[in-house]
Design a protein around this motif. Sequence first.
Motif, PDB file in Angstrom:
ATOM      1  N   ASP A  96      36.437  -3.403 -25.744  1.00  0.00           N
ATOM      2  CA  ASP A  96      35.542  -2.379 -26.263  1.00  0.00           C
ATOM      3  C   ASP A  96      34.409  -2.656 -27.055  1.00  0.00           C
ATOM      4  O   ASP A  96      34.146  -4.055 -27.318  1.00  0.00           O
ATOM      5  CB  ASP A  96      36.066  -1.144 -26.861  1.00  0.00           C
ATOM      6  CG  ASP A  96      37.007  -1.258 -28.227  1.00  0.00           C
ATOM      7  OD1 ASP A  96      36.631  -2.474 -28.793  1.00  0.00           O
ATOM      8  OD2 ASP A  96      37.473  -0.446 -28.500  1.00  0.00           O
ATOM      9  N   ALA A  97      33.377  -2.021 -27.640  1.00  0.00           N
ATOM     10  CA  ALA A  97      32.342  -2.612 -28.398  1.00  0.00           C
ATOM     11  C   ALA A  97      32.801  -3.115 -29.560  1.00  0.00           C
ATOM     12  O   ALA A  97      32.083  -3.945 -30.191  1.00  0.00           O
ATOM     13  CB  ALA A  97      31.315  -1.339 -28.411  1.00  0.00           C
ATOM     14  N   ASN A  98      34.056  -2.691 -30.019  1.00  0.00           N
ATOM     15  CA  ASN A  98      34.457  -3.422 -31.228  1.00  0.00           C
ATOM     16  C   ASN A  98      35.487  -4.573 -31.196  1.00  0.00           C
ATOM     17  O   ASN A  98      36.154  -5.070 -31.965  1.00  0.00           O
ATOM     18  CB  ASN A  98      35.172  -2.276 -32.193  1.00  0.00           C
ATOM     19  CG  ASN A  98      34.109  -1.084 -32.581  1.00  0.00           C
ATOM     20  OD1 ASN A  98      33.413  -1.337 -33.222  1.00  0.00           O
ATOM     21  ND2 ASN A  98      34.612  -0.175 -32.276  1.00  0.00           N
ATOM     22  N   GLY A  99      35.597  -5.181 -29.915  1.00  0.00           N
ATOM     23  CA  GLY A  99      36.386  -6.131 -29.659  1.00  0.00           C
ATOM     24  C   GLY A  99      37.808  -5.694 -29.519  1.00  0.00           C
ATOM     25  O   GLY A  99      38.672  -6.806 -29.463  1.00  0.00           O
ATOM     26  N   ARG A 100      38.484  -4.498 -29.316  1.00  0.00           N
ATOM     27  CA  ARG A 100      39.683  -4.365 -29.111  1.00  0.00           C
ATOM     28  C   ARG A 100      39.889  -4.394 -27.658  1.00  0.00           C
ATOM     29  O   ARG A 100      39.264  -3.626 -26.810  1.00  0.00           O
ATOM     30  CB  ARG A 100      39.832  -2.734 -29.850  1.00  0.00           C
ATOM     31  CG  ARG A 100      39.666  -3.018 -31.394  1.00  0.00           C
ATOM     32  CD  ARG A 100      39.785  -1.456 -31.752  1.00  0.00           C
ATOM     33  NE  ARG A 100      39.014  -0.429 -31.347  1.00  0.00           N
ATOM     34  CZ  ARG A 100      38.273   0.542 -32.109  1.00  0.00           C
ATOM     35  NH1 ARG A 100      38.553   0.667 -33.268  1.00  0.00           N
ATOM     36  NH2 ARG A 100      37.544   1.296 -31.398  1.00  0.00           N
ATOM     37  N   PHE A 183      35.317 -12.356 -31.744  1.00  0.00           N
ATOM     38  CA  PHE A 183      34.491 -11.107 -31.920  1.00  0.00           C
ATOM     39  C   PHE A 183      33.494 -11.670 -33.087  1.00  0.00           C
ATOM     40  O   PHE A 183      32.192 -11.398 -33.066  1.00  0.00           O
ATOM     41  CB  PHE A 183      35.337 -10.044 -32.490  1.00  0.00           C
ATOM     42  CG  PHE A 183      34.281  -8.683 -32.730  1.00  0.00           C
ATOM     43  CD1 PHE A 183      33.767  -8.221 -31.690  1.00  0.00           C
ATOM     44  CD2 PHE A 183      33.948  -8.524 -34.204  1.00  0.00           C
ATOM     45  CE1 PHE A 183      33.172  -6.875 -31.947  1.00  0.00           C
ATOM     46  CE2 PHE A 183      33.287  -7.199 -34.274  1.00  0.00           C
ATOM     47  CZ  PHE A 183      32.809  -6.658 -33.054  1.00  0.00           C
ATOM     48  N   ARG A 184      33.992 -12.524 -34.204  1.00  0.00           N
ATOM     49  CA  ARG A 184      33.118 -12.887 -35.382  1.00  0.00           C
ATOM     50  C   ARG A 184      32.036 -13.896 -34.642  1.00  0.00           C
ATOM     51  O   ARG A 184      30.828 -13.828 -35.161  1.00  0.00           O
ATOM     52  CB  ARG A 184      33.884 -13.448 -36.348  1.00  0.00           C
ATOM     53  CG  ARG A 184      34.752 -12.589 -37.330  1.00  0.00           C
ATOM     54  CD  ARG A 184      35.225 -13.155 -38.492  1.00  0.00           C
ATOM     55  NE  ARG A 184      36.229 -14.248 -38.258  1.00  0.00           N
ATOM     56  CZ  ARG A 184      37.567 -14.119 -37.841  1.00  0.00           C
ATOM     57  NH1 ARG A 184      38.049 -12.999 -38.198  1.00  0.00           N
ATOM     58  NH2 ARG A 184      38.390 -15.282 -37.790  1.00  0.00           N
ATOM     59  N   THR A 187      29.342 -12.097 -32.247  1.00  0.00           N
ATOM     60  CA  THR A 187      28.621 -11.205 -33.017  1.00  0.00           C
ATOM     61  C   THR A 187      27.530 -12.010 -34.164  1.00  0.00           C
ATOM     62  O   THR A 187      27.117 -11.341 -35.048  1.00  0.00           O
ATOM     63  CB  THR A 187      29.123  -9.954 -33.739  1.00  0.00           C
ATOM     64  OG1 THR A 187      30.162 -10.250 -34.632  1.00  0.00           O
ATOM     65  CG2 THR A 187      29.543  -9.224 -32.375  1.00  0.00           C
ATOM     66  N   GLN A 192      25.350  -7.445 -30.241  1.00  0.00           N
ATOM     67  CA  GLN A 192      26.571  -6.299 -30.084  1.00  0.00           C
ATOM     68  C   GLN A 192      27.203  -6.822 -28.692  1.00  0.00           C
ATOM     69  O   GLN A 192      26.741  -7.445 -28.087  1.00  0.00           O
ATOM     70  CB  GLN A 192      25.726  -4.987 -30.039  1.00  0.00           C
ATOM     71  CG  GLN A 192      25.227  -4.479 -31.398  1.00  0.00           C
ATOM     72  CD  GLN A 192      24.675  -3.219 -31.192  1.00  0.00           C
ATOM     73  OE1 GLN A 192      24.181  -2.636 -29.973  1.00  0.00           O
ATOM     74  NE2 GLN A 192      24.591  -2.394 -32.166  1.00  0.00           N
TER      75      GLN A 192
END
Length: 228
Positions: A96-100, A183-184, A187, A192
């Motif tokens: 998802d958008a939060n990398g989950r 993810f780090r 981004t 995003q």
Amino acid sequence: MSPAPAPTPIMALIQALAASHRGGRLLSAADGVHAVRDEADAYAVQDGVAAALGWPPNRWKSGVAGPQGPFSHSSVAPVAGTALLGVEAEVALRVDANGRPEAMCIPVELVASRWAEGLDAPALLRMADFQSNAGLLLGPWQPFQTLDWAHLEWRLALPGQPDVVRRGGHSLADPAGVLPAWFRHATRNGHQIAPGTVVTTGAWGGLHVISGPAHGRLSIEGLGEFVF
């Protein structure tokens, strides 16, 4: 009118690698080694080539040598290549958008090089060249769940070769373990993450050499089978 300034070594390498992707002409490592001094340079080349080729930032590869790192990341070619050195058995996650992780599948990573030296090119040049990625073949998606990754049996069948049958093999014993570092990285410049982004999470069993197009069958206990 003053002549245009000469491109920096990194810009010249970006242009050469983009041309290699478009036309297939291999480059000599000796012509690029002076441009890539560290991982920051390698990632700058990756970003520049991906932008020059118009790749959408929604397919990635991420991997790690062991629990203490170092991690490495790169964009993935949106179209599968054909002049291949081999394939890697992996597990891909859709995030998802939060990398989950939301979904997972069996993928096969295609491996090639834009360097004439192939996988013998210096490590930083291979990193700059998207870690020798040539595309990703994706099996059917299914909802993400935590499995006993370290003990899952998997089997890779390639034409004319004995089947590879092993248990486990991921460097973290958990494919989702690469996601925080990825993810780090993804981004780091304020970018995003688009929902549905795909991250393939590292090879199980290393590189499997092939000649010709990628055809075969990869099965992983708990995930099913992917015929490619």
